[in-house]
Scaffold this active site. Structure first.
Site, mmCIF file in Angstrom:
data_model
loop_
_atom_site.group_PDB
_atom_site.id
_atom_site.type_symbol
_atom_site.label_atom_id
_atom_site.label_comp_id
_atom_site.label_asym_id
_atom_site.label_seq_id
_atom_site.Cartn_x
_atom_site.Cartn_y
_atom_site.Cartn_z
ATOM 1 N N ASP A 104 5.465 2.016 -7.254
ATOM 2 C CA ASP A 104 6.555 1.793 -6.290
ATOM 3 C C ASP A 104 7.723 2.677 -6.872
ATOM 4 O O ASP A 104 7.569 2.893 -8.175
ATOM 5 C CB ASP A 104 6.719 0.302 -6.400
ATOM 6 C CG ASP A 104 7.523 -0.055 -5.270
ATOM 7 O OD1 ASP A 104 8.110 0.676 -4.424
ATOM 8 O OD2 ASP A 104 8.056 -1.361 -5.328
ATOM 9 N N GLU B 222 1.606 -2.966 5.931
ATOM 10 C CA GLU B 222 2.785 -3.321 6.193
ATOM 11 C C GLU B 222 3.651 -1.936 6.068
ATOM 12 O O GLU B 222 4.670 -1.865 6.989
ATOM 13 C CB GLU B 222 3.622 -4.214 5.156
ATOM 14 C CG GLU B 222 3.266 -5.776 5.236
ATOM 15 C CD GLU B 222 1.915 -5.790 4.778
ATOM 16 O OE1 GLU B 222 1.483 -5.351 3.495
ATOM 17 O OE2 GLU B 222 1.001 -6.582 5.230
ATOM 18 N N ASN B 223 3.130 -0.889 5.406
ATOM 19 C CA ASN B 223 4.094 0.413 5.343
ATOM 20 C C ASN B 223 4.239 1.075 6.736
ATOM 21 O O ASN B 223 4.829 1.984 6.804
ATOM 22 C CB ASN B 223 3.425 1.265 4.480
ATOM 23 C CG ASN B 223 3.519 0.829 3.191
ATOM 24 O OD1 ASN B 223 2.889 1.096 1.996
ATOM 25 N ND2 ASN B 223 4.580 0.177 2.853
ATOM 26 N N TRP C 270 13.869 6.950 -6.439
ATOM 27 C CA TRP C 270 13.889 8.270 -7.132
ATOM 28 C C TRP C 270 14.471 9.267 -6.368
ATOM 29 O O TRP C 270 15.173 9.992 -6.923
ATOM 30 C CB TRP C 270 12.316 8.494 -7.713
ATOM 31 C CG TRP C 270 12.227 9.637 -8.452
ATOM 32 C CD1 TRP C 270 12.171 9.720 -9.804
ATOM 33 C CD2 TRP C 270 11.953 11.015 -8.123
ATOM 34 N NE1 TRP C 270 11.828 10.809 -10.230
ATOM 35 C CE2 TRP C 270 11.697 11.673 -9.136
ATOM 36 C CE3 TRP C 270 11.899 11.708 -6.859
ATOM 37 C CZ2 TRP C 270 11.505 13.323 -9.105
ATOM 38 C CZ3 TRP C 270 11.749 13.138 -6.767
ATOM 39 C CH2 TRP C 270 11.721 13.905 -7.859
ATOM 40 N N GLY D 145 11.013 5.957 -3.072
ATOM 41 C CA GLY D 145 12.240 6.142 -2.545
ATOM 42 C C GLY D 145 13.609 6.238 -3.133
ATOM 43 O O GLY D 145 14.274 7.041 -2.992
ATOM 44 N N ARG E 49 7.566 1.572 8.357
ATOM 45 C CA ARG E 49 8.581 2.740 7.941
ATOM 46 C C ARG E 49 8.948 3.678 9.042
ATOM 47 O O ARG E 49 8.224 3.784 9.908
ATOM 48 C CB ARG E 49 8.032 3.318 6.728
ATOM 49 C CG ARG E 49 8.010 2.300 5.279
ATOM 50 C CD ARG E 49 7.382 3.120 4.227
ATOM 51 N NE ARG E 49 7.406 2.006 3.090
ATOM 52 C CZ ARG E 49 7.737 2.214 1.809
ATOM 53 N NH1 ARG E 49 8.007 3.504 1.578
ATOM 54 N NH2 ARG E 49 7.684 1.305 1.074
ATOM 55 N N ARG F 48 13.386 10.407 1.218
ATOM 56 C CA ARG F 48 12.355 9.552 0.603
ATOM 57 C C ARG F 48 11.052 10.245 0.389
ATOM 58 O O ARG F 48 10.333 10.340 -0.427
ATOM 59 C CB ARG F 48 12.003 8.417 1.382
ATOM 60 C CG ARG F 48 13.433 7.627 1.652
ATOM 61 C CD ARG F 48 13.096 6.330 2.527
ATOM 62 N NE ARG F 48 11.666 5.697 2.254
ATOM 63 C CZ ARG F 48 11.636 4.632 1.140
ATOM 64 N NH1 ARG F 48 12.776 4.512 0.461
ATOM 65 N NH2 ARG F 48 10.553 4.044 0.991
ATOM 66 N N ARG G 239 2.537 -2.275 -12.320
ATOM 67 C CA ARG G 239 3.371 -1.978 -11.012
ATOM 68 C C ARG G 239 4.679 -1.137 -11.638
ATOM 69 O O ARG G 239 5.247 -1.812 -12.656
ATOM 70 C CB ARG G 239 3.891 -3.436 -10.502
ATOM 71 C CG ARG G 239 4.670 -2.914 -9.210
ATOM 72 C CD ARG G 239 4.957 -4.390 -8.381
ATOM 73 N NE ARG G 239 5.660 -3.784 -7.359
ATOM 74 C CZ ARG G 239 5.415 -4.509 -5.991
ATOM 75 N NH1 ARG G 239 4.467 -5.350 -5.945
ATOM 76 N NH2 ARG G 239 6.186 -3.880 -5.061
HETATM 77 C C1 FPP Z 1 5.961 3.328 -2.746
HETATM 78 O O1 FPP Z 1 7.588 3.810 -3.053
HETATM 79 C C2 FPP Z 1 5.183 4.248 -2.603
HETATM 80 C C3 FPP Z 1 4.577 4.488 -1.465
HETATM 81 C C4 FPP Z 1 4.644 3.528 -0.274
HETATM 82 C C5 FPP Z 1 3.589 5.655 -1.188
HETATM 83 C C6 FPP Z 1 2.966 5.805 -2.425
HETATM 84 C C7 FPP Z 1 2.234 7.216 -1.992
HETATM 85 C C8 FPP Z 1 2.037 8.204 -2.938
HETATM 86 C C9 FPP Z 1 2.546 8.009 -4.437
HETATM 87 C C10 FPP Z 1 1.579 9.298 -2.580
HETATM 88 C C11 FPP Z 1 0.038 9.010 -2.797
HETATM 89 C C12 FPP Z 1 -0.813 10.293 -2.176
HETATM 90 C C13 FPP Z 1 -2.248 10.067 -2.675
HETATM 91 C C14 FPP Z 1 -3.186 11.168 -2.165
HETATM 92 C C15 FPP Z 1 -2.905 8.949 -3.056
HETATM 93 P P1 FPP Z 1 8.642 3.317 -2.145
HETATM 94 O O2 FPP Z 1 8.725 4.575 -0.933
HETATM 95 O O3 FPP Z 1 8.280 1.940 -1.644
HETATM 96 O O4 FPP Z 1 9.993 3.239 -2.988
HETATM 97 P P2 FPP Z 1 11.034 2.321 -2.920
HETATM 98 O O5 FPP Z 1 10.701 1.180 -3.012
HETATM 99 O O6 FPP Z 1 12.183 2.975 -3.830
HETATM 100 O O7 FPP Z 1 11.736 2.739 -1.525
#
Ligand code: FPP
Length: 236
Positions: free
Chosen positions: A16, A63-64, A21, A19, A67, A29, A180
């Site tokens: 997590d 749930e994603n 970062w 976004g 987005r 994002r 996490r």
């Molecule tokens: C959560 O950060 C991350 C995700 C929903 C996507 C994770 C996917 C990757 C790291 C790419 C993976 C690729 C492979 C091939 C396995 P967020 O976007 O929810 O961050 P935020 O909570 O800060 O908004």
């Protein structure tokens, strides 16, 4: 039963903070997700060096899909690209790849790449990499029961072992440790059956910043925990 845990056999990671970062850097994002992929590589290498050979990564939840379209499309493209780019090396390293979750909403192209990667690495036994895409823990349990019913099993005789054998992770040890990143204190429907006794490790570090030293810190924390599996600690 109490047991001092040394090294987890299997780690699940809720990646997590991509976004946040990106936002901290004034970037989109999706740049956070690209950086997240670089973090995966670092962490896989560090896990391998430490002797942990089973990883399950939560990449996309059921749930994603809510987005923004651009973000979902970019993530799907990144899954395709990464699979294509990494499968050779993972295969050479003896890693079995599995993509866990429901395939129904994934593109035909992604499904094909997943099937090829899984078929090619099926016999590998040195390590396992599960990538959870369109994954939900409750849906996984429902799918396991459906699969038992389809196989003609008598569900009145259902027990834990039978159900576990029909989960997406069948054959793998349960995760001993769930990491996490980015600070939220919840498990978000991730491996809810398999992680029943897992130790939780939550760090404020955002996923794209997570590296070998962070994994080592999580392992050191895990190593001093006493796992009770519902029993009492031994007096010694
Ligand atoms: C959560 O950060 C991350 C995700 C929903 C996507 C994770 C996917 C990757 C790291 C790419 C993976 C690729 C492979 C091939 C396995 P967020 O976007 O929810 O961050 P935020 O909570 O800060 O908004």
């Amino acid at each position: 039963m109490a047991e001092r845990a040394a090294l987890p056999a299997h780690i699940g990671i809720i990646m997590d903070g991509n976004g946040r970062w990106a936002r901290q850097r004034g970037q989109r994002r999706t740049e956070g997700h690209r950086a997240g992929i670089r973090a995966i590589r670092r962490v896989m290498e560090a896990a391998d060096r430490a002797g942990v050979h089973h990883l399950t990564l939560f990449a996309f939840s059921t749930e994603n899909w809510s987005r923004p379209r651009y973000e979902v499309a970019t993530l799907m493209r990144l899954f395709e690209q990464t699979l294509q780019e990494e499968v050779d090396e993972l295969h050479q390293n003896g890693v079995r790849i599995r993509v866990i979750g429901r395939r129904e909403r994934l593109s035909a192209r992604l499904c094909r790449l997943v099937e090829e990667a899984e078929a090619r690495t099926r016999e590998n036994a040195r390590g396992a990499l599960n990538v959870a895409i369109n994954y939900g823990g409750r849906a996984e349990i429902v799918d396991a029961v459906r699969s038992l019913a389809r196989a003609g099993q008598d569900l009145r005789q259902l027990d834990e072992e039978m159900l576990a054998a029909h989960l997406y992770t069948a054959g793998l040890p349960d995760p001993d440790l769930i990491i996490r990143t980015a600070g939220e204190l919840r498990t978000s429907n991730f491996l809810i059956w398999q992680a029943a006794y897992a130790e939780l490790y939550v760090t404020q570090t955002l996923w794209p910043d997570f590296g070998a030293a962070d994994l080592e810190a999580a392992l050191a924390d895990y190593a001093v925990r006493v796992r009770r599996f519902g029993g009492v600690p031994e007096l010694d």
